[in-house]
Structure formats: structure tokens, C-alpha cells
Design a protein around this motif. Structure first.
Motif, PDB file in Angstrom:
ATOM      1  N   ILE A   1      -2.814   4.950  -3.336  1.00  0.00           N
ATOM      2  CA  ILE A   1      -3.773   5.930  -2.817  1.00  0.00           C
ATOM      3  C   ILE A   1      -3.484   7.306  -3.430  1.00  0.00           C
ATOM      4  O   ILE A   1      -2.348   7.796  -3.350  1.00  0.00           O
ATOM      5  CB  ILE A   1      -3.679   6.027  -1.280  1.00  0.00           C
ATOM      6  CG1 ILE A   1      -3.733   4.635  -0.635  1.00  0.00           C
ATOM      7  CG2 ILE A   1      -4.770   6.939  -0.734  1.00  0.00           C
ATOM      8  CD1 ILE A   1      -5.015   3.903  -0.780  1.00  0.00           C
ATOM      9  N   PRO A   2      -4.483   7.959  -4.038  1.00  0.00           N
ATOM     10  CA  PRO A   2      -4.260   9.278  -4.660  1.00  0.00           C
ATOM     11  C   PRO A   2      -3.823  10.336  -3.639  1.00  0.00           C
ATOM     12  O   PRO A   2      -4.148  10.248  -2.450  1.00  0.00           O
ATOM     13  CB  PRO A   2      -5.631   9.631  -5.244  1.00  0.00           C
ATOM     14  CG  PRO A   2      -6.345   8.327  -5.385  1.00  0.00           C
ATOM     15  CD  PRO A   2      -5.856   7.471  -4.249  1.00  0.00           C
ATOM     16  N   VAL A   3      -3.081  11.334  -4.123  1.00  0.00           N
ATOM     17  CA  VAL A   3      -2.633  12.459  -3.286  1.00  0.00           C
ATOM     18  C   VAL A   3      -3.266  13.749  -3.819  1.00  0.00           C
ATOM     19  O   VAL A   3      -3.902  13.748  -4.868  1.00  0.00           O
ATOM     20  CB  VAL A   3      -1.095  12.569  -3.283  1.00  0.00           C
ATOM     21  CG1 VAL A   3      -0.472  11.343  -2.652  1.00  0.00           C
ATOM     22  CG2 VAL A   3      -0.569  12.762  -4.716  1.00  0.00           C
ATOM     23  N   GLU A   4      -3.052  14.833  -3.089  1.00  0.00           N
ATOM     24  CA  GLU A   4      -3.677  16.103  -3.472  1.00  0.00           C
ATOM     25  C   GLU A   4      -2.685  17.250  -3.318  1.00  0.00           C
ATOM     26  O   GLU A   4      -2.013  17.372  -2.289  1.00  0.00           O
ATOM     27  CB  GLU A   4      -4.905  16.359  -2.594  1.00  0.00           C
ATOM     28  CG  GLU A   4      -5.649  17.637  -2.901  1.00  0.00           C
ATOM     29  CD  GLU A   4      -6.821  17.878  -1.953  1.00  0.00           C
ATOM     30  OE1 GLU A   4      -7.477  18.926  -2.105  1.00  0.00           O
ATOM     31  OE2 GLU A   4      -7.059  17.037  -1.062  1.00  0.00           O
ATOM     32  N   LEU A   5      -2.584  18.079  -4.333  1.00  0.00           N
ATOM     33  CA  LEU A   5      -1.709  19.247  -4.283  1.00  0.00           C
ATOM     34  C   LEU A   5      -2.352  20.329  -3.410  1.00  0.00           C
ATOM     35  O   LEU A   5      -3.539  20.633  -3.566  1.00  0.00           O
ATOM     36  CB  LEU A   5      -1.492  19.781  -5.703  1.00  0.00           C
ATOM     37  CG  LEU A   5      -0.345  20.773  -5.913  1.00  0.00           C
ATOM     38  CD1 LEU A   5       0.996  20.104  -5.643  1.00  0.00           C
ATOM     39  CD2 LEU A   5      -0.380  21.311  -7.347  1.00  0.00           C
TER      40      LEU A   5
ATOM     41  N   ILE B   1       0.856  -1.191   0.000  1.00  0.00           N
ATOM     42  CA  ILE B   1       0.000   0.000   0.000  1.00  0.00           C
ATOM     43  C   ILE B   1       0.891   1.241   0.000  1.00  0.00           C
ATOM     44  O   ILE B   1       1.857   1.317   0.763  1.00  0.00           O
ATOM     45  CB  ILE B   1      -0.919   0.019   1.241  1.00  0.00           C
ATOM     46  CG1 ILE B   1      -1.821  -1.213   1.261  1.00  0.00           C
ATOM     47  CG2 ILE B   1      -1.762   1.292   1.271  1.00  0.00           C
ATOM     48  CD1 ILE B   1      -2.518  -1.437   2.590  1.00  0.00           C
ATOM     49  N   ALA B   2       0.573   2.196  -0.863  1.00  0.00           N
ATOM     50  CA  ALA B   2       1.380   3.416  -0.910  1.00  0.00           C
ATOM     51  C   ALA B   2       0.566   4.563  -1.477  1.00  0.00           C
ATOM     52  O   ALA B   2      -0.373   4.361  -2.246  1.00  0.00           O
ATOM     53  CB  ALA B   2       2.630   3.205  -1.772  1.00  0.00           C
ATOM     54  N   SER B   3       0.953   5.770  -1.084  1.00  0.00           N
ATOM     55  CA  SER B   3       0.421   6.956  -1.748  1.00  0.00           C
ATOM     56  C   SER B   3       1.009   7.008  -3.152  1.00  0.00           C
ATOM     57  O   SER B   3       2.016   6.364  -3.448  1.00  0.00           O
ATOM     58  CB  SER B   3       0.815   8.221  -0.984  1.00  0.00           C
ATOM     59  OG  SER B   3       0.205   8.265   0.277  1.00  0.00           O
ATOM     60  N   ASP B   4       0.399   7.798  -4.013  1.00  0.00           N
ATOM     61  CA  ASP B   4       0.925   7.968  -5.365  1.00  0.00           C
ATOM     62  C   ASP B   4       2.045   9.000  -5.327  1.00  0.00           C
ATOM     63  O   ASP B   4       1.887  10.149  -5.737  1.00  0.00           O
ATOM     64  CB  ASP B   4      -0.197   8.407  -6.318  1.00  0.00           C
ATOM     65  CG  ASP B   4       0.173   8.183  -7.779  1.00  0.00           C
ATOM     66  OD1 ASP B   4       1.387   8.070  -8.056  1.00  0.00           O
ATOM     67  OD2 ASP B   4      -0.741   8.114  -8.618  1.00  0.00           O
ATOM     68  N   HIS B   5       3.213   8.548  -4.819  1.00  0.00           N
ATOM     69  CA  HIS B   5       4.347   9.453  -4.631  1.00  0.00           C
ATOM     70  C   HIS B   5       4.849  10.008  -5.963  1.00  0.00           C
ATOM     71  O   HIS B   5       5.242  11.180  -6.046  1.00  0.00           O
ATOM     72  CB  HIS B   5       5.478   8.720  -3.914  1.00  0.00           C
ATOM     73  CG  HIS B   5       5.096   8.223  -2.565  1.00  0.00           C
ATOM     74  ND1 HIS B   5       4.968   9.064  -1.478  1.00  0.00           N
ATOM     75  CD2 HIS B   5       4.789   6.971  -2.115  1.00  0.00           C
ATOM     76  CE1 HIS B   5       4.605   8.353  -0.422  1.00  0.00           C
ATOM     77  NE2 HIS B   5       4.492   7.092  -0.785  1.00  0.00           N
TER      78      HIS B   5
ATOM     79  N   THR C   1      -4.017  10.040   4.812  1.00  0.00           N
ATOM     80  CA  THR C   1      -3.665   9.122   5.896  1.00  0.00           C
ATOM     81  C   THR C   1      -4.867   8.328   6.401  1.00  0.00           C
ATOM     82  O   THR C   1      -4.726   7.188   6.837  1.00  0.00           O
ATOM     83  CB  THR C   1      -3.010   9.884   7.066  1.00  0.00           C
ATOM     84  OG1 THR C   1      -3.844  10.981   7.447  1.00  0.00           O
ATOM     85  CG2 THR C   1      -1.637  10.410   6.661  1.00  0.00           C
ATOM     86  N   ASP C   2      -6.066   8.931   6.358  1.00  0.00           N
ATOM     87  CA  ASP C   2      -7.275   8.196   6.765  1.00  0.00           C
ATOM     88  C   ASP C   2      -7.476   6.974   5.871  1.00  0.00           C
ATOM     89  O   ASP C   2      -7.746   5.875   6.361  1.00  0.00           O
ATOM     90  CB  ASP C   2      -8.513   9.102   6.664  1.00  0.00           C
ATOM     91  CG  ASP C   2      -8.570  10.149   7.759  1.00  0.00           C
ATOM     92  OD1 ASP C   2      -8.080   9.864   8.864  1.00  0.00           O
ATOM     93  OD2 ASP C   2      -9.088  11.237   7.514  1.00  0.00           O
ATOM     94  N   ARG C   3      -7.347   7.191   4.573  1.00  0.00           N
ATOM     95  CA  ARG C   3      -7.553   6.101   3.617  1.00  0.00           C
ATOM     96  C   ARG C   3      -6.460   5.036   3.737  1.00  0.00           C
ATOM     97  O   ARG C   3      -6.737   3.832   3.688  1.00  0.00           O
ATOM     98  CB  ARG C   3      -7.592   6.668   2.193  1.00  0.00           C
ATOM     99  CG  ARG C   3      -7.894   5.647   1.117  1.00  0.00           C
ATOM    100  CD  ARG C   3      -9.321   5.153   1.207  1.00  0.00           C
ATOM    101  NE  ARG C   3      -9.586   4.108   0.242  1.00  0.00           N
ATOM    102  CZ  ARG C   3     -10.383   3.069   0.458  1.00  0.00           C
ATOM    103  NH1 ARG C   3     -10.987   2.936   1.634  1.00  0.00           N
ATOM    104  NH2 ARG C   3     -10.596   2.179  -0.467  1.00  0.00           N
ATOM    105  N   ILE C   4      -5.225   5.479   3.909  1.00  0.00           N
ATOM    106  CA  ILE C   4      -4.110   4.534   4.050  1.00  0.00           C
ATOM    107  C   ILE C   4      -4.338   3.625   5.254  1.00  0.00           C
ATOM    108  O   ILE C   4      -4.197   2.400   5.170  1.00  0.00           O
ATOM    109  CB  ILE C   4      -2.772   5.289   4.195  1.00  0.00           C
ATOM    110  CG1 ILE C   4      -2.414   5.992   2.880  1.00  0.00           C
ATOM    111  CG2 ILE C   4      -1.649   4.343   4.604  1.00  0.00           C
ATOM    112  CD1 ILE C   4      -1.256   6.964   2.992  1.00  0.00           C
TER     113      ILE C   4
END
Length: 333
Positions: free
Chosen positions: A322-326, A160-164, A295-298
Motif C-alpha cells: 500500500i503506497p504511503v505519503e510524505l 499486506i504492508a505499507s511501502d515502508h 490505514t483505511d486502505r489497509i
């Protein structure tokens, strides 16, 4: 001394069988709502506590989960661990949090300790090398998932990872979109798969805007050397630098402080963006643009998938991004 009540005492006081009390306690089997309330009322009045050790032996479960984290003082790690612990507690699991301090020997010692305690599952967060559960023992059957750390063997686990990569690409693009023509990336000495993905995103943004990547010119690695001194050297040798993507917010704030000490105006002279969206970003001067991780979704995805593996109902060999947001603020505007 207060009397210690047994399950037989609870059954007698409730006017039901021991089996019915057991079903109510474990919320398993058939019983009426009236019976449930009656048994729970007696349990509350007597202060009866289930013998969890005996229960765990019967079920071959410890209802505990280990969490390996490289640096509990890191905002992102601490936030994810806290949210995971909260969800696990609601699911009936206790947690054993192990801060490895990025030390391989310490990590191995913790893994052996966790195995000896009979944990039901393991959550591994970040790290420089691919995680190998067989470091504990070749016969280890502990279900585990990895967050921001790729497993050595993907067959029996979930990554599991954010979309870095996308976050770094968007962050660097935002520097260009704000007028920057010669951005660099500021990194730290700690290597991780997430850091590698962020560096890749930065490189691809440069390529997209027609700039070749050169480590000696487009990357500054901050170590124990004073950040202000290092930034001064870089800016003297490359006065054209007008944008910086910091690999995380800790690095970004160090860079921001150094730039202000050097008399640079942010964002007029140099635009700056970080990654992680820490709370302090809203209180720096100027406020710091960043990339927000969900972080909630992760935490939710991590717990759901780990419990699925523990109960043998989950899917393995899967990567969940997991998508990220600018989050644009004054440092790039």
C-alpha cells in the motif's frame, strides 16, 4: 415473562412458510419485496432473534475473526484494528482482539484459544518473527492474512504492508533536500519486518547521497535509557549530526523532547521526521513531519482478502503493498 417466539411462530404470524422466513432472514433465495417487509415487520414487533448457534452449526461457521496485535496502545495498530473491526461488523462478523504484548508464549496461548472457539479467519498484525500457523497444530486450516508480518509459508495466505521502504527513502531524502548533510536514524529495540524495510530505505538514501552507512555512527537505538542522556552522548561524539529520521512517531516525539531539553533548535540545528503520521504530530512544537500510512486502505484490503479466503474465492501467495505519503511540517522546513 416475555414470550419467546420460534421461527414457526414468525411464519404463522407472517402468513408464509417456515422456509420463506428462513430465506428472508438469511437473505438467500427467492421472495418478493412485499414478503420481505412483512416478515421483517413481524420479526421487529415480536423481538424474534435467530438462534445463531444452531445456524452456525448448520453452516459450519462461527462468523467470528481473531485479530492478533502486538501492542493495542500503539496508534497505528489500534487504528488499523478499529477500522478492520468496523468493516467486519458490517460484513456480519464479530471480532476477538488479542493483545499479545510481543510475548511469544502469550501469542501461542491466544492462537490455541482462537482455534478452540472455531474462528472462521485470523488477521495477524506485525511481529518480530515470520508467522507460522502450524504453531497451533500441523493440521490447522484457519484462513489467515498477515499485515506487516511476513508469513513463514506464503502458499495459503496474503501479506499486506505499507511501502515502508519507499516511505523511509522519501523521509530521508526530505532531510537531505532540506539541507541536512549528516542524518542518522533513531530506532527502538523492537524488531519487525516493517522496521527492517524502513532501515533499508534510510541506508539507500544515504548511499544515493554519497554517504556510507555505519551502524555505530548513523544509527541510535533507544532502549530503557533516558533518551535525553543518550542523545546528549551521541551529539557530543558527533556534533555534525543535523538530521534525524525516527523509525516511528513515538520515537520521533521522544527525540524532539530530548533535543529541546538540550537546547537544540528544530529544524534550524537538527531536522527531524517520523513515520505513522499520528494526530499529535500536528500539535507538537514544532509540528512534526512524518510519513502517513493509508490505514483505511489497509483495513479494507485486509478484510476483503480474508473473506475471500474464508469463502475459498480469494487469491493466495500474494503480497499487496500500500503506497504511503510524505507529510512535511515545521520540523524539516
Amino acid at each position: 415473562m416475555d414470550k419467546k417466539y420460534s421461527i414457526k411462530d414468525i411464519a404463522q404470524l407472517s402468513g408464509v412458510s417456515v422456509a420463506t422466513v428462513s430465506r428472508v432472514i438469511n437473505d438467500n433465495g427467492r421472495f418478493s419485496e412485499e414478503t420481505r417487509k412483512k416478515v421483517l415487520k413481524v420479526i421487529k414487533e415480536t423481538g424474534y432473534q435467530t438462534n445463531f448457534s444452531a445456524k452456525n452449526l448448520r453452516m459450519n461457521k462461527s462468523f467470528s475473526v481473531g485479530i492478533l496485535v502486538p501492542d493495542i496502545s500503539n496508534y497505528f495498530f489500534a487504528t488499523v484494528v478499529q477500522k478492520i473491526e468496523k468493516i467486519l461488523f458490517k460484513c456480519g462478523y464479530s471480532t476477538i482482539i488479542c493483545n499479545t504484548a510481543r510475548d511469544e508464549d502469550k501469542e501461542l496461548a491466544y492462537l490455541k484459544m482462537l482455534e478452540s472457539k472455531g474462528i472462521d479467519g485470523l488477521i495477524v498484525i506485525s511481529g518480530a518473527k515470520a508467522f507460522d500457523i502450524n504453531k497451533v497444530s500441523s493440521s490447522s486450516k484457519i484462513p489467515f492474512i498477515c499485515i506487516d508480518r511476513k508469513p513463514k509459508d506464503k502458499k495459503n495466505t496474503i501479506f499486506i504492508a505499507s511501502d515502508h521502504y519507499q516511505g523511509a527513502l522519501d523521509a530521508t531524502d526530505s532531510l537531505f533536500n532540506s539541507g541536512s548533510k549528516h542524518p542518522i536514524i533513531a530506532t527502538h529495540k523492537h524488531y519487525s519486518s516493517s522496521g527492517a524495510d524502513r532501515l533499508r530505505g534510510f541506508k539507500d538514501s544515504l548511499e544515493k547521497h554519497g554517504l556510507p552507512f555505519d551502524t555505530s555512527r548513523n544509527q541510535i537505538t533507544l532502549t530503557t535509557e533516558n533518551t535525553t542522556i543518550k542523545m546528549e552522548k551521541v551529539l557530543k561524539s558527533q556534533p555534525e549530526i543535523d538530521g534525524i529520521f525516527a523509525i516511528n512517531d513515538t520515537v520521533a516525539i521522544e527525540v524532539l523532547s530530548a533535543l529541546l531539553k538540550l537546547g537544540k533548535s528544530v529544524p534550524n540545528d537538527i531536522k527531524l521526521i517520523g513515520f505513522d503520521d499520528e494526530p499529535q504530530d500536528k500539535h507538537t512544537y514544532p509540528t512534526l513531519s512524518s510519513v502517513k500510512q493509508d490505514t483505511d486502505r489497509i483495513a479494507q484490503v485486509a478484510v476483503e482478502n480474508l473473506i475471500g479466503l474464508i469463502n475459498s474465492t480469494g487469491i493466495t501467495s500474494e503480497s499487496i503493498i500500500i503506497p504511503v505519503e510524505l507529510m512535511p511540517r515545521d520540523s524539516t522546513l
